[in-house]
Write a protein that holds these residues in place. Sequence first.
Motif, PDB file in Angstrom:
ATOM      1  N   SER A  13       0.826  -1.212   0.000  1.00  0.00           N
ATOM      2  CA  SER A  13       0.000   0.000   0.000  1.00  0.00           C
ATOM      3  C   SER A  13       0.856   1.257   0.000  1.00  0.00           C
ATOM      4  CB  SER A  13      -0.926   0.000   1.225  1.00  0.00           C
ATOM      5  OG  SER A  13      -1.782  -1.114   1.223  1.00  0.00           O
ATOM      6  N   ALA A  16       2.256   1.771  -3.431  1.00  0.00           N
ATOM      7  CA  ALA A  16       1.248   2.284  -4.350  1.00  0.00           C
ATOM      8  C   ALA A  16       1.027   3.778  -4.153  1.00  0.00           C
ATOM      9  CB  ALA A  16      -0.069   1.526  -4.147  1.00  0.00           C
ATOM     10  N   LEU A  76      -7.879  -1.575  -6.609  1.00  0.00           N
ATOM     11  CA  LEU A  76      -6.557  -1.076  -6.251  1.00  0.00           C
ATOM     12  C   LEU A  76      -5.477  -1.703  -7.122  1.00  0.00           C
ATOM     13  CD1 LEU A  76      -5.094   0.815  -4.327  1.00  0.00           C
ATOM     14  CD2 LEU A  76      -4.891  -1.064  -2.704  1.00  0.00           C
ATOM     15  N   LEU A 113      -5.650   5.381  -5.908  1.00  0.00           N
ATOM     16  CA  LEU A 113      -4.580   4.781  -5.118  1.00  0.00           C
ATOM     17  C   LEU A 113      -4.555   5.292  -3.679  1.00  0.00           C
ATOM     18  CD1 LEU A 113      -1.637   4.726  -7.696  1.00  0.00           C
ATOM     19  CD2 LEU A 113      -3.184   2.881  -7.053  1.00  0.00           C
ATOM     20  N   SER A 117      -6.060   2.698  -0.803  1.00  0.00           N
ATOM     21  CA  SER A 117      -4.988   2.063  -0.037  1.00  0.00           C
ATOM     22  C   SER A 117      -5.177   2.282   1.456  1.00  0.00           C
ATOM     23  CB  SER A 117      -3.632   2.612  -0.488  1.00  0.00           C
ATOM     24  OG  SER A 117      -3.560   4.018  -0.273  1.00  0.00           O
ATOM     25  N   GLN A 118      -5.680   3.455   1.842  1.00  0.00           N
ATOM     26  CA  GLN A 118      -5.945   3.707   3.258  1.00  0.00           C
ATOM     27  C   GLN A 118      -7.111   2.856   3.758  1.00  0.00           C
ATOM     28  OE1 GLN A 118      -7.285   7.655   4.273  1.00  0.00           O
ATOM     29  NE2 GLN A 118      -6.415   7.537   6.324  1.00  0.00           N
ATOM     30  N   TRP A 137       0.661   4.468   6.638  1.00  0.00           N
ATOM     31  CA  TRP A 137       0.136   4.913   5.344  1.00  0.00           C
ATOM     32  C   TRP A 137       0.502   6.370   5.083  1.00  0.00           C
ATOM     33  CZ3 TRP A 137      -3.476   8.768   4.360  1.00  0.00           C
ATOM     34  CH2 TRP A 137      -3.964   8.812   3.052  1.00  0.00           C
ATOM     35  N   MET A 179       0.390  -7.221  -3.932  1.00  0.00           N
ATOM     36  CA  MET A 179      -1.058  -7.151  -3.715  1.00  0.00           C
ATOM     37  C   MET A 179      -1.750  -8.440  -4.110  1.00  0.00           C
ATOM     38  SD  MET A 179      -1.965  -3.256  -4.916  1.00  0.00           S
ATOM     39  CE  MET A 179      -1.327  -1.854  -4.007  1.00  0.00           C
TER      40      MET A 179
END
Length: 300
Positions: A13, A16, A76, A113, A117-118, A137, A179
Amino acid sequence: MTRLGRGWLVLASVMAVLVYTIDSTVANIALPYMQGSLQASQDQIAWLLTSYIVASAVCTPLAGFLATRVGIGRVLMASVALFTLASVLCGLATSLPEMVLFRAFQGGTGAALVPLSQVLLLKAYPPALHGRANALWGMGVLVGPILGPTLGGWLTEYYGWRWAFLINLPVGAFAVALMLVTIPKDEPDKTRRFDRVGFVWLSLAVGLMQLMPPTAKMLGVSDSFDAKQNIEAGVKYLKQLQDQYKDSRLALAAYNAGPGAVQKYGTVPPYPETQKYVQKVGTRYLEARKNAPASASPAA
């Protein structure tokens, strides 16, 4: 999910997020080199930044809908893969129109993204560890814009501006591979409906607002516009009206509707917009200025 699995998911993450945030600033350093290579003027080369920002802003509202309808993991991974492909296309572009198109493609595919991702990390971590997940993050969000200009300048100086985009290929490929292994499967909600009309209007509003500053500069409008002088002139005129009418509400009514309207009605004109502004915003503003200490006032 095990602790080791969460660690790999954090790494995927953060990577990304990094490729997206780095690319939001990496092109700034390479613009002079790209301008000469693509034979573009200064105003034309600025569209490489504008197209990226506009496409990203327009496509961001789609992230939530697609994640619910298709699944966070799938969206994602597809975003990282397409963003990496767009980066490669930017590095291989041979003309200004191609570069603008590929930069828009890059911004649009990378829009999901950061938010997704969060969300993915927060779903993988228990509520008690959400603070740690957000801190990890946030590292990618904060480091990317700082690292972008430095990395872009170094790559451009020693390897050429194309490598400022091609560097995303190994990073994006590694993030997609991680991922595929670490992202848990989630069940999409097929009943979620898409607000087409709202999306069209929101896209137009956001896109046009993003396009307004560079377009105004290109047309020469911004050269004759001084925001500070206009604000100072507006405040001075408002103060004159307050001294004239001896009443904040009448002064604001005159400011919004024109002095003639106040003289005609002898009170606040019966316009809902004017009344709402006067009651909620204007009166507080004038009272705050009236009660402000003299030292806070700007020098004449």
